[in-house]
Motif scaffolding. Structure first.
Motif, PDB file in Angstrom:
ATOM      1  N   GLY A 126      10.617  -4.769  11.908  1.00  0.00           N
ATOM      2  CA  GLY A 126       9.320  -4.679  11.243  1.00  0.00           C
ATOM      3  C   GLY A 126       9.446  -4.018   9.868  1.00  0.00           C
ATOM      4  N   VAL A 127       8.577  -4.421   8.945  1.00  0.00           N
ATOM      5  CA  VAL A 127       8.564  -3.832   7.606  1.00  0.00           C
ATOM      6  C   VAL A 127       7.165  -3.319   7.288  1.00  0.00           C
ATOM      7  CG1 VAL A 127      10.451  -5.220   6.687  1.00  0.00           C
ATOM      8  CG2 VAL A 127       8.127  -6.104   6.571  1.00  0.00           C
TER       9      VAL A 127
ATOM     10  N   MET B 127       0.825  -1.211   0.000  1.00  0.00           N
ATOM     11  CA  MET B 127       0.000   0.000   0.000  1.00  0.00           C
ATOM     12  C   MET B 127       0.854   1.254   0.000  1.00  0.00           C
ATOM     13  SD  MET B 127      -2.706  -1.548  -0.253  1.00  0.00           S
ATOM     14  CE  MET B 127      -3.703  -0.097  -0.504  1.00  0.00           C
TER      15      MET B 127
ATOM     16  N   ARG C 295       0.141   6.896   6.734  1.00  0.00           N
ATOM     17  CA  ARG C 295      -0.239   7.837   5.663  1.00  0.00           C
ATOM     18  C   ARG C 295      -0.044   9.291   6.083  1.00  0.00           C
ATOM     19  NH1 ARG C 295      -3.890   7.765   1.447  1.00  0.00           N
ATOM     20  NH2 ARG C 295      -4.216   5.579   1.862  1.00  0.00           N
ATOM     21  N   GLY C 296      -0.520   9.619   7.281  1.00  0.00           N
ATOM     22  CA  GLY C 296      -0.458  11.012   7.734  1.00  0.00           C
ATOM     23  C   GLY C 296       0.974  11.509   7.840  1.00  0.00           C
TER      24      GLY C 296
ATOM     25  N   ASP D 147       1.740   1.971  -3.510  1.00  0.00           N
ATOM     26  CA  ASP D 147       0.581   2.550  -4.226  1.00  0.00           C
ATOM     27  C   ASP D 147       0.433   4.018  -3.885  1.00  0.00           C
ATOM     28  OD1 ASP D 147      -1.639  -0.366  -4.065  1.00  0.00           O
ATOM     29  OD2 ASP D 147      -0.048   0.206  -5.462  1.00  0.00           O
TER      30      ASP D 147
ATOM     31  N   LYS E  18       2.509  11.992   4.399  1.00  0.00           N
ATOM     32  CA  LYS E  18       2.039  13.223   3.752  1.00  0.00           C
ATOM     33  C   LYS E  18       2.757  14.425   4.337  1.00  0.00           C
ATOM     34  CE  LYS E  18      -2.356  13.651   2.531  1.00  0.00           C
ATOM     35  NZ  LYS E  18      -3.842  13.622   2.548  1.00  0.00           N
TER      36      LYS E  18
ATOM     37  N   VAL F 120      14.356  -6.370   1.652  1.00  0.00           N
ATOM     38  CA  VAL F 120      15.203  -6.738   2.792  1.00  0.00           C
ATOM     39  C   VAL F 120      15.151  -8.234   3.083  1.00  0.00           C
ATOM     40  CG1 VAL F 120      15.098  -4.463   3.840  1.00  0.00           C
ATOM     41  CG2 VAL F 120      13.374  -6.173   4.435  1.00  0.00           C
TER      42      VAL F 120
END
Lengths: 325, 61
Positions: free
Chosen positions: B36-37, B1, B52-53, B4, B56, B18
Motif C-alpha cells: 500500500g502507498v 495530501m 496525520r496524528g 501538502d 505530528k 515506487v
C-alpha cells in the motif's frame, strides 16, 4: 470552541460544493474531513463531469477546494470524533480535540468501501488485497491481478490496470456487468488480457505473507483455485451511521440518511448530501454529489436566515463581548 | 495530501516514486511488508497511509 454559521462534515464533492455555495451566501463555514477528496479524490481520470473534458479526480476536488476557500470556507483536514446538539448548536469535536459550533450542519461524509468479509481479507490487506486500484494498482506491473465487482468502478479499474498488468480477471457475483456502456466497450477492446468470470464469488483468499491465490465459488478452467499476484475489491460502499444516529437523524433500511428534495433531514438544522444519502438511489456520481451539496447549503442558509437566534453564543475575546455571526 | 502536510509544516522530505523506481519499490515492500502507498519514513519509523496524528507525533508538531 470555534463558532461558525455552518459546519460541513466531508471534503468530497458534496461537502466542497456545499462550502462554495455557503461561502457565496456569506455564511461563516467550516468543512471538516479526514480523507480529502473523498471517493472522487481516488477515482483517477474523470471524463463525465460537465464543463471539464478530462481531469484527475484529486485535481477536480483541489479546484473545488480553492473555490470554497476563495469565498471564505475554512477546510480542516481532520477526522470527526463526535457530533452533539447542545442548546440548538451543533458541536463537532475533531480527533485533535478541537471543537466547532455551528447553527446548521451538513453531513456529507460519504460512504466506506465495502469489504468481502472473508477469511484472510483483513490479514492480507496491503499484501495483495487492496481497495483502491488507482492508488496501488501501478505496483503490479506485468503481474496477474483480479478485480472483484461488476459495477462501473470495477470496469474502470480494469481499464486502468490494463496499462500495466499482464492479465486481469474481473470477478462478478451477478450474471451481468452493470457499467457505463462506454467503459464496458473500452474493456471489451482489451481482448484476451481480460477474463470476465460472471456468477462467481471469492470464497477464500489464500496466502501467507502475501496473496497467492483465491478460491472461487465455482471452477474456472477446471479449478476452483485462481493464482494471483493481487486483487482489488470494488464492490461498492456502505454508509457510516455513527454520527447520524447520535443526532437522531432518520436512516433508511440500508443506513443511508433520509432527506427531502431540499436535503433536509428529520432534525432541524441538519442536512445531508452526497453518498451519505440514497437520494438518487444507486446512482452516485460527482455531479449528483455536488448538486446535493449546493441544495443542502441553500437549505442551511434559509434555515439560518429564518432562525436568527438559534445557537446564540456569547463569547469573549481579549475583553470584548460579542455575538457570533 | 501527505506532501501538502509536510510542506505546510516546513518539513523537508525526499519523495520516491515506487511505481517507476523498482529499487525503491522493493525497498518499500521489504521494509513495510506490504504494497500500500504512501509509505512515510520518519527517522526510520514507518507509517502506511497518511496518518496525520501519527505524523505530528513523530515530527514533534
Amino acid at each position: 470552541m470555534k463558532t461558525s454559521d455552518l459546519i460541513i462534515i466531508g471534503t468530497g464533492p458534496a461537502g466542497l460544493a456545499a462550502a462554495l455555495y455557503a461561502g457565496r451566501y456569506l455564511l461563516n463555514t467550516v468543512v471538516i474531513g479526514k480523507t480529502f477528496g473523498g471517493e472522487a479524490g481516488r477515482a483517477g481520470k474523470i471524463w463525465n463531469y460537465p464543463g471539464v473534458k478530462e481531469i484527475d479526480g484529486l485535481d477536480l476536488t483541489l479546484v473545488m477546494r480553492e473555490q470554497a476557500e476563495a469565498v471564505g470556507a475554512l477546510i480542516v483536514d481532520d477526522s470527526v470524533e463526535s457530533i452533539e446538539n447542545k442548546g440548538g448548536c451543533h458541536v463537532v469535536k475533531t480527533s485533535e480535540g478541537v471543537e466547532y459550533s455551528g447553527k446548521a450542519l451538513i453531513i456529507a461524509q460519504g460512504a466506506e468501501r465495502k469489504h468481502l468479509g472473508i477469511v484472510n481479507e483483513k490479514e492480507l490487506h496491503g499484501r495483495g488485497v487492496h481497495y483502491c486500484i488507482t492508488c496501488d494498482g501501478p505496483l503490479y506491473k506485468d503481474k496477474v491481478i483480479a478485480v472483484v465487482g461488476g459495477g462501473d468502478a470495477s470496469v474502470k479499474g480494469v481499464n486502468l490496470a490494463a496499462q500495466y498488468a499482464k492479465k486481469i480477471y474481473l470477478i462478478v457475483r451477478d450474471p451481468q456487468i452493470v457499467a457505463e456502456p462506454i467503459n464496458h466497450d473500452e474493456m471489451k477492446k482489451l481482448g484476451d488480457k481480460v477474463e470476465v468470470l460472471l456468477d462467481t464469488e471469492i470464497a477464500e483468499i489464500v496466502g501467507g505473507a502475501h496473496i497467492e491465490a483465491v478460491r472461487l465459488s465455482k471452477p474456472y478452467n477446471g479449478s476452483e483455485m485462481l493464482p494471483l499476484d493481487a486483487m482489488f475489491i470494488e464492490i461498492g460502499a456502505k454508509p457510516s451511521t455513527v454520527f447520524p444516529s447520535s443526532l437522531g437523524v432518520k436512516l433508511d433500511a440500508s443506513g443511508y440518511i433520509v432527506v427531502d428534495p431540499m436535503m433536509q433531514t428529520n432534525v432541524a438544522g441538519v442536512y445531508a448530501a452526497g453518498d451519505a444519502t440514497a437520494f438518487f438511489g444507486r446512482f452516485k456520481q460527482n455531479i449528483t454529489a455536488a448538486a446535493m451539496g449546493a441544495v443542502a447549503a441553500t437549505s442551511a442558509y434559509s434555515y439560518i436566515q429564518s432562525s436568527p437566534h438559534v445557537c446564540d453564543v456569547h463569547w469573549k475575546e481579549a475583553g470584548r463581548e460579542g455575538r457570533t455571526m | 495530501m501527505a506532501k501538502d502536510f509536510l510542506t505546510q509544516n516546513s518539513i523537508a522530505y525526499t519523495e520516491k516514486n515506487v511505481f517507476d523506481d523498482l529499487a525503491a519499490r522493493e525497498d518499500m515492500i521489504a521494509r513495510s511488508g506490504q504494497y500500500g502507498v504512501p509509505v512515510i519514513d520518519i527517522d526510520g519509523k514507518l507509517i502506511v497511509g497518511f496518518e496525520r496524528g501519527r505524523m505530528k507525533e513523530l515530527l514533534g508538531l
